[in-house]
Design a protein around this motif. Structure first.
Motif, short mmCIF file in Angstrom:
data_model
loop_
_atom_site.label_atom_id
_atom_site.label_comp_id
_atom_site.label_asym_id
_atom_site.label_seq_id
_atom_site.Cartn_x
_atom_site.Cartn_y
_atom_site.Cartn_z
N SER A 194 -12.23 -4.27 19.69
CA SER A 194 -12.93 -3.24 20.49
C SER A 194 -11.56 -2.60 20.27
CB SER A 194 -13.52 -2.57 21.85
OG SER A 194 -12.34 -3.57 22.97
N GLY A 195 -11.68 -1.17 20.34
CA GLY A 195 -10.51 0.15 20.62
C GLY A 195 -10.09 -0.58 21.90
N GLY A 196 -10.70 -0.31 23.61
CA GLY A 196 -10.31 -0.98 24.52
C GLY A 196 -9.34 -1.83 24.22
N GLU A 197 -9.30 -3.04 24.05
CA GLU A 197 -8.19 -4.46 23.91
C GLU A 197 -7.35 -3.80 22.98
OE1 GLU A 197 -11.46 -7.87 24.08
OE2 GLU A 197 -10.28 -7.77 22.11
N LEU A 198 -7.19 -2.92 21.82
CA LEU A 198 -5.87 -2.45 21.49
C LEU A 198 -5.56 -1.56 22.59
CD1 LEU A 198 -4.52 -2.06 19.04
CD2 LEU A 198 -5.36 -0.62 18.26
N PHE A 199 -6.09 -0.43 23.48
CA PHE A 199 -4.71 -0.26 24.44
C PHE A 199 -4.40 -1.28 25.06
CE2 PHE A 199 -4.90 2.21 28.15
CZ PHE A 199 -4.39 2.99 27.85
N ARG A 200 -5.52 -2.52 25.76
CA ARG A 200 -4.61 -3.21 26.36
C ARG A 200 -3.92 -4.39 25.55
NH1 ARG A 200 -6.79 -4.86 30.76
NH2 ARG A 200 -8.87 -4.08 31.32
N VAL A 201 -3.38 -4.11 24.68
CA VAL A 201 -2.36 -5.36 23.74
C VAL A 201 -1.04 -4.22 24.24
CG1 VAL A 201 -1.65 -6.13 22.23
CG2 VAL A 201 -3.92 -6.99 22.37
N ALA A 250 -11.20 -7.29 14.88
CA ALA A 250 -12.49 -7.73 14.69
C ALA A 250 -14.05 -7.50 14.95
CB ALA A 250 -12.75 -9.38 15.01
N GLY A 251 -15.37 -7.39 14.64
CA GLY A 251 -16.19 -6.91 15.51
C GLY A 251 -17.03 -6.58 14.29
N VAL A 252 -18.49 -6.34 14.57
CA VAL A 252 -19.83 -5.56 13.85
C VAL A 252 -19.41 -4.86 14.00
CG1 VAL A 252 -20.80 -7.96 13.74
CG2 VAL A 252 -22.12 -6.55 15.05
N ILE A 290 -2.10 -1.28 12.66
CA ILE A 290 -3.28 -2.61 13.04
C ILE A 290 -2.79 -3.26 11.82
CG2 ILE A 290 -4.77 -2.11 15.14
CD1 ILE A 290 -6.62 -3.30 12.96
N TYR A 291 -2.67 -5.18 11.87
CA TYR A 291 -2.24 -5.46 10.80
C TYR A 291 -3.51 -5.05 9.61
CZ TYR A 291 -2.19 -10.06 8.36
OH TYR A 291 -1.17 -11.24 6.64
N CYS A 292 -4.45 -6.34 10.40
CA CYS A 292 -5.74 -5.70 9.49
C CYS A 292 -7.22 -5.51 10.56
CB CYS A 292 -5.79 -7.30 8.84
SG CYS A 292 -6.95 -7.39 7.32
N PHE A 293 -8.33 -4.60 8.88
CA PHE A 293 -9.69 -4.58 9.50
C PHE A 293 -10.17 -6.00 8.99
CE2 PHE A 293 -8.44 -0.15 9.98
CZ PHE A 293 -8.39 -0.26 11.17
N ASN A 294 -10.94 -6.56 10.38
CA ASN A 294 -12.17 -8.00 9.79
C ASN A 294 -13.32 -7.17 10.00
OD1 ASN A 294 -9.87 -9.56 9.54
ND2 ASN A 294 -10.15 -10.99 11.43
N ALA A 295 -13.66 -6.98 8.12
CA ALA A 295 -15.36 -6.13 8.48
C ALA A 295 -15.91 -7.20 8.47
CB ALA A 295 -14.72 -4.99 6.78
N VAL A 329 -7.75 -4.83 4.74
CA VAL A 329 -8.55 -5.15 5.36
C VAL A 329 -9.19 -6.26 4.93
CG1 VAL A 329 -10.49 -2.59 5.57
CG2 VAL A 329 -10.55 -4.01 3.73
N ALA A 330 -10.10 -7.53 5.42
CA ALA A 330 -10.95 -8.19 5.34
C ALA A 330 -11.84 -8.46 5.35
CB ALA A 330 -9.19 -9.33 6.07
N LEU A 331 -12.84 -9.30 4.85
CA LEU A 331 -14.03 -9.58 5.50
C LEU A 331 -14.15 -10.69 5.88
CD1 LEU A 331 -16.52 -8.77 2.24
CD2 LEU A 331 -16.61 -7.75 4.01
N ARG A 332 -14.96 -10.34 6.60
CA ARG A 332 -15.75 -11.52 7.30
C ARG A 332 -16.90 -13.04 6.67
NH1 ARG A 332 -16.64 -12.82 13.84
NH2 ARG A 332 -18.04 -14.67 13.93
#
Ligand SMILES: *Cc1c(COP(=O)(O)O)cnc(C)c1O
Length: 429
Positions: free
Chosen positions: A82-89, A102-104, A119-124, A146-149
């Motif tokens: 989530s964006g909130g977790e990025l803010f925490r990091v 990550a995340g759907v 960020i390094y990569c979105f896992n779509a 991006v990467a695909l999951r």
């Protein structure tokens, strides 16, 4: 290993007496061991030392800033959902360039935020999401990595609520469609760069067999995508299981060795040895996203017995922690060992340990054989370091507990207990 043990009948975390901590800070109280977290991170990293790898700690397992900071200092990256977790990091001093997202259900604001921070990569997790990331990146004049999951349709043999790699789960893209989507993206989506391939089949896996099955199934796809689209990484997700039962007894030994799954025991060394031969020849950077394995056995929840209650059918110990503080038993039948903070040779009894919340699901143990608990005494719920505090809720208007990080003989408050004012802050009368 973990660092909870009795010393002169008093339960300690590293060098610190837990009953003293409970006196100073009250209960319920989360206590984490810094040495344990560092040890788990280092052991995983060294088991994989033969491999070009990057560990992205799954922030959702335990997202306290001090724990993120400690892992950032160890060199970990972060898997965020989530964006909130990025803010925490970022607030903890972590680097966006080491984050995978990550995340759907990523929203426009979250995608924008992550792009701006780099960020390094979105896992779509779907073609629709890939298109949307392309669109948002285009609006910002950026190129989104991006990467695909991939959903490999492998049975992780774990609880159904934490199983994610079967085709009936909401996660990932069906294995058979992946290559076509990469080709489509390469042709049509000008604002994304195809950087990797990702999978994550579930949590609390207790045998290597599903990992091996998934890696062997997906590795040829990763190789193909490297040839066709020059991807640079393959993320094999998290999911390494931990010991929840008898974890104290096995703590002084090598507790991974104690794990006995249905097939093969899951130790870090076996995990690494089972997958490295398939991964190494790919020549890709291998990402891992452990959460529970890093933090789970590094934390306990301390609680005080308020009352004993003799019901018609059972005996209850009513404690001052509840499902609002630790929801794993209520949510997915999670087991936590319960031990007295002061050890004494008492007779055992069969008892239910329950919280104060107005829900029948608010229990920590049912019909458990435990040393006879007395009113006023302290208990520790073990293995509560992952998916513990992070899932806390204020239900029944109960403030969040405090959190303490122990490092050697030092104990530091890393999150204040909430007060009543916190409960109503943000509300408008
Ligand atoms: C939750 C999650 C993890 C971490 O799982 P653990 O079982 O805690 O290791 C890793 N990757 C993804 C995508 C996740 O959703």
């Amino acid at each position: 290993m973990h660092s909870f043990h009795y010393r002169n009948a008093a339960l300690h975390c590293e060098e610190v007496d837990l009953s003293a901590l409970a006196e100073d800070h009250g209960t319920p109280l989360y206590v984490y061991s810094a040495a344990t977290i560092r040890d788990h991170y280092r052991r995983l990293s060294s088991a994989l030392s033969g491999l070009d790898h990057h560990i992205a700690y799954a922030v959702k397992a335990n997202s306290n800033l001090s724990i993120l900071k400690m892992l950032a200092d160890e060199g970990a990256g972060f898997d965020i959902v989530s964006g909130g977790e990025l803010f925490r990091v970022l607030s903890a001093g972590g680097d966006a360039a080491g984050c995978t997202f990550a995340g759907v259900g990523k929203t426009r604001d979250e995608i924008k935020y992550a792009l701006e921070e780099g960020i390094y990569c979105f896992n779509a997790e779907s073609e629709a999401e890939l298109c949307f990331i392309d669109k948002v990146a285009g609006e910002l004049g950026k190129v989104a990595p991006v990467a695909l999951r991939v959903n490999p349709n492998v049975d992780a043999k774990t609880h159904k609520y934490i199983s994610t790699g079967k085709s009936e789960n909401k996660f990932g893209v069906d294995f058979d469609n992946i290559a076509g989507i990469y080709a489509h993206a390469a042709r049509e989506m000008k604002n994304i760069s195809l950087r990797g391939l990702q999978m994550h089949i579930g949590s609390q896996l207790t045998s290597v067999q599903p990992f091996v099955e998934a890696v062997e199934k997906v590795a040829p796809l990763a190789a193909q995508l490297k040839t066709d689209h020059q991807i640079e990484f393959f993320s094999i997700g998290g999911g390494i299981g931990i010991v929840y039962e008898d974890s104290l007894a096995s703590g002084s030994r090598d507790w991974w060795e104690e794990q006995s799954g249905e097939d093969k025991p899951l130790t870090l060394e076996e995990y690494a040895q089972a997958i490295i031969p398939t991964l190494e020849p790919l020549g890709l950077k291998i990402l891992l996203e452990p959460g529970r394995m890093i933090a789970g056995n590094a934390g306990v929840l301390l609680s005080r017995v308020l009352y004993r209650k003799q019901g018609a059918a059972k005996v209850f110990a009513i404690v001052d922690a509840g499902m609002g503080d630790l929801i794993r038993p209520a949510l997915y039948q999670g087991h936590h060992d319960i031990i007295p903070v002061t050890e004494s040779g008492r007779k055992t009894e069969t008892i239910d340990v329950v919280g104060p919340i107005c829900e029948s699901g608010d229990f920590f143990a049912q019909n458990r054989e435990l040393p006879g608990l007395e009113e006023g005494e302290l208990i520790a719920l073990l293995s509560a370091g992952a998916y513990g505090f992070v899932m806390a809720s204020n239900y029944n208007s109960r403030p969040f507990p405090a959190e303490i990080l122990v490092d050697g003989s030092e104990a530091r408050l890393i999150r204040k207990r909430q007060g009543f004012d916190d409960l109503i802050s943000g509300e408008i009368l």
